[in-house]
Design an enzyme around this catalytic site. Structure first.
Site, PDB file in Angstrom:
ATOM      1  N   SER A   1       0.810  -1.213   0.000  1.00 31.56           N
ATOM      2  CA  SER A   1       0.000   0.000   0.000  1.00 31.56           C
ATOM      3  C   SER A   1       0.841   1.260   0.000  1.00 31.56           C
ATOM      4  CB  SER A   1      -0.908  -0.003   1.244  1.00 31.56           C
ATOM      5  OG  SER A   1      -1.465   1.258   1.483  1.00 31.56           O
ATOM      6  N   LYS A   2       0.403   2.256  -0.779  1.00 32.22           N
ATOM      7  CA  LYS A   2       1.060   3.565  -0.771  1.00 32.22           C
ATOM      8  C   LYS A   2       0.997   4.199   0.609  1.00 32.22           C
ATOM      9  CE  LYS A   2       0.367   5.126  -5.561  1.00 32.22           C
ATOM     10  NZ  LYS A   2      -0.273   6.166  -6.410  1.00 32.22           N
ATOM     11  N   ARG A   3      -0.143   4.012   1.280  1.00 26.97           N
ATOM     12  CA  ARG A   3      -0.353   4.686   2.558  1.00 26.97           C
ATOM     13  C   ARG A   3       0.381   4.004   3.709  1.00 26.97           C
ATOM     14  NH1 ARG A   3      -5.322   5.053   0.027  1.00 26.97           N
ATOM     15  NH2 ARG A   3      -6.044   3.111   0.992  1.00 26.97           N
TER      16      ARG A   3
ATOM     17  N   ASP B   1       2.989   1.528   3.341  1.00 29.00           N
ATOM     18  CA  ASP B   1       4.321   1.012   3.061  1.00 29.00           C
ATOM     19  C   ASP B   1       5.141   2.045   2.282  1.00 29.00           C
ATOM     20  OD1 ASP B   1       3.740  -1.818   3.999  1.00 29.00           O
ATOM     21  OD2 ASP B   1       2.246  -1.608   2.409  1.00 29.00           O
TER      22      ASP B   1
END
Length: 502
Positions: free
Chosen positions: A265-267, A269
């Site tokens: 996940s962008k948010r 990781d």
């Protein structure tokens, strides 16, 4: 796997809503490898239909990220091509989508929906109140079967509307997926809903725009993340509505988090692609590692050149199950590639990190470059990220301090003995007429025998005194490269620190 005869044309078409996720680069790489393996073409497209989430500069970051890993493209926003433009907002402005929207409305495969978001929410709530599960709600617009006069009247009143797909209310939609073998995937149309194709702003959604673009750009194979499997029935229905032959679908596995719990996940990781080159990952290592995220050549081969991966890449070896991100494995692989570099290559890679850490001049002098060239081989075996060069070389390039003086005292000895080790080492080394590695080693090993102490204990005391850290490159190389004057000065400083603070 189905035999492939047609000239291959694939595309990577992310949305510029932020920095490019490393999982997106993996999907792009699979497309690129597939095209290059078959002598086909790889097209880059910017799908900026999500106006609210658009991030300025994201498209440029996307292209830079792909280039960094080692991919090029045959057509795209920056180089053009026979199907320009390659940015959807520009294609909208040129009126490319309008006739196809009109065609769907005229054929009855789409309709103007005047249902507001609030009204749709009310329909969902009523569905639940009737005893149904919320996730089983399937929106079918009440205006999908309006007479033309009713639609014209609503338009005349200025009511905003979306354009939705008039999804069949019965029957089955089927498609095949190369990654999932020859099994046909069947979906009951009763499980589908009336998908929004055009927003109230007039901007087509991804589902419509990408499909028209794929058709016009003659895309033969759509390789995308498995999260799009559930949307594929809608796309098949649209192809049927237009009377077009769908491309061949291949949904590649998601890249999951290291613990296997959910998608990377962008948010949650640290997986923006630009973060990897900032930390000092080599593009060849990232190329190699990403190719193995969901694909393998065999059960043991891991280190491969880009040319070898191109020659070996086939879709029948792409797995259907999720690939698990393993940052430690990536670091280890990066270390392997760092150790393959020549000294000159390594120097060029680490200079920017040393400059950023202000360890050398912004425009390194010839003497600085020469010194770094001598130091680089000492740390090459120990690096897994190029950014580590700053920490590993700091005591060669700047003065040191002893923030924790107790660390100067090796285990299995005490303050008094450590002071004695440093004092006698200072005397021995100061007597050397020639400052060479062999002479340094001979002198200190002789000292170890003279004072009756194990060489390791003596050397540990010297190492911390001269470098300020407990681990460093081989001691005699380190002392030689630091230089006689600085070594003697640091031995004196460490002795003074022990006398004064402990």
């Amino acid at each position: 796997m189905t035999e492939i005869n047609t000239p291959i044309r694939v595309r990577f078409a992310p949305s510029p809503t932020g920095f490019l996720h490393i999982g997106g680069v993996r999907t792009a790489l699979f497309n690129w490898l597939f095209a290059r393996n078959h002598g086909g073409q790889f097209i880059l497209r910017v799908e900026d239909t999500d106006e609210k989430r658009f991030v300025p500069g994201a498209a440029e970051d996307m292209m830079r990220s792909l280039e960094w890993v080692g991919m090029d493209w045959d057509e795209g926003p920056d180089i053009g091509g026979p199907h320009s433009p390659y940015t959807q907002s520009e294609r909208l402005a040129k009126g490319i989508y309008a006739p196809y929207i009109d065609q769907l409305l005229a054929s009855g495969h789409a309709y103007k929906s005047f249902t507001t978001e609030d009204e749709e929410s009310q329909m969902r709530e009523a569905w639940v109140r009737s005893g149904n599960r919320p996730e089983s709600f399937r929106f079918r617009g009440p205006d999908r079967d309006w007479l033309p006069e009713q639609t014209m009247e609503a338009e005349a009143q200025g009511k905003p509307y979306t354009i939705r797909l008039k999804t069949p209310s019965n029957g089955v939609t089927s498609f095949s997926d190369l990654v999932r073998g020859k099994t046909t995937i069947n979906v009951n149309n009763t499980e589908l809903y009336d998908l929004v194709l055009v927003k109230t702003s007039g901007m087509p959604t991804y589902h419509l725009a990408h499909l028209i673009d794929d058709y016009l750009m003659k895309i033969t194979h759509v390789l995308r993340g498995e999260e799009w499997v559930s949307s594929t029935p809608y796309h098949v229905i649209l192809y049927q509505a237009f009377g077009w032959t769908p491309p061949i679908f291949a949904h590649v596995p998601q890249v999951s988090r290291p613990d296997g719990r959910g998608k990377l996940s962008k948010r949650k990781d640290d997986v923006a692609t630009n973060r990897f080159w900032e930390r000092g990952y080599l593009p060849e290592a990232m190329f190699n590692y990403l190719a193995l995220q969901g694909w393998s050549y065999d059960d043991h081969t891991e280190i491969m050149t880009p040319d070898e991966i191109i020659q070996r890449f086939t879709l029948d070896k792409v797995q259907a199950s999720p690939a698990r991100w393993n940052h430690e494995k990536l670091r280890s692989m990066n270390g392997i590639y760092i150790r393959k570099l020549s000294t000159d290559e390594l120097v060029e890679y680490i200079l920017p990190f040393l400059i950023k850490s202000q360890l050398i001049s912004p425009l390194p002098t010839e003497s600085e470059r020469t010194y770094i060239s001598q130091l680089a081989p000492l740390i090459q075996e120990r690096m897994e990220e190029l950014s580590q060069a700053s920490e590993l070389l700091s005591f060669f390039l700047q003065d040191i301090t002893y923030p924790e003086p107790e660390l100067l005292i090796p285990k299995k000895t005490d303050r008094a003995n450590t002071i004695m080790f440093l004092e006698k080492s200072h005397i021995k080394l100061s007597m050397l007429e020639v400052w060479e590695k062999d002479a340094i080693e001979s002198s200190l090993r002789g000292l170890s025998e003279e004072i009756g102490v194990k060489a390791g204990l003596l050397f540990n005391a010297i190492r911390v005194a001269v470098t300020g850290v407990t681990t460093a490159p081989p001691l005699f190389d380190t002392l030689f490269m630091i230089g006689k004057d600085r070594v003697l000065s640091r031995l004196s400083a460490a002795r003074y620190t022990l006398n004064s603070h402990i």
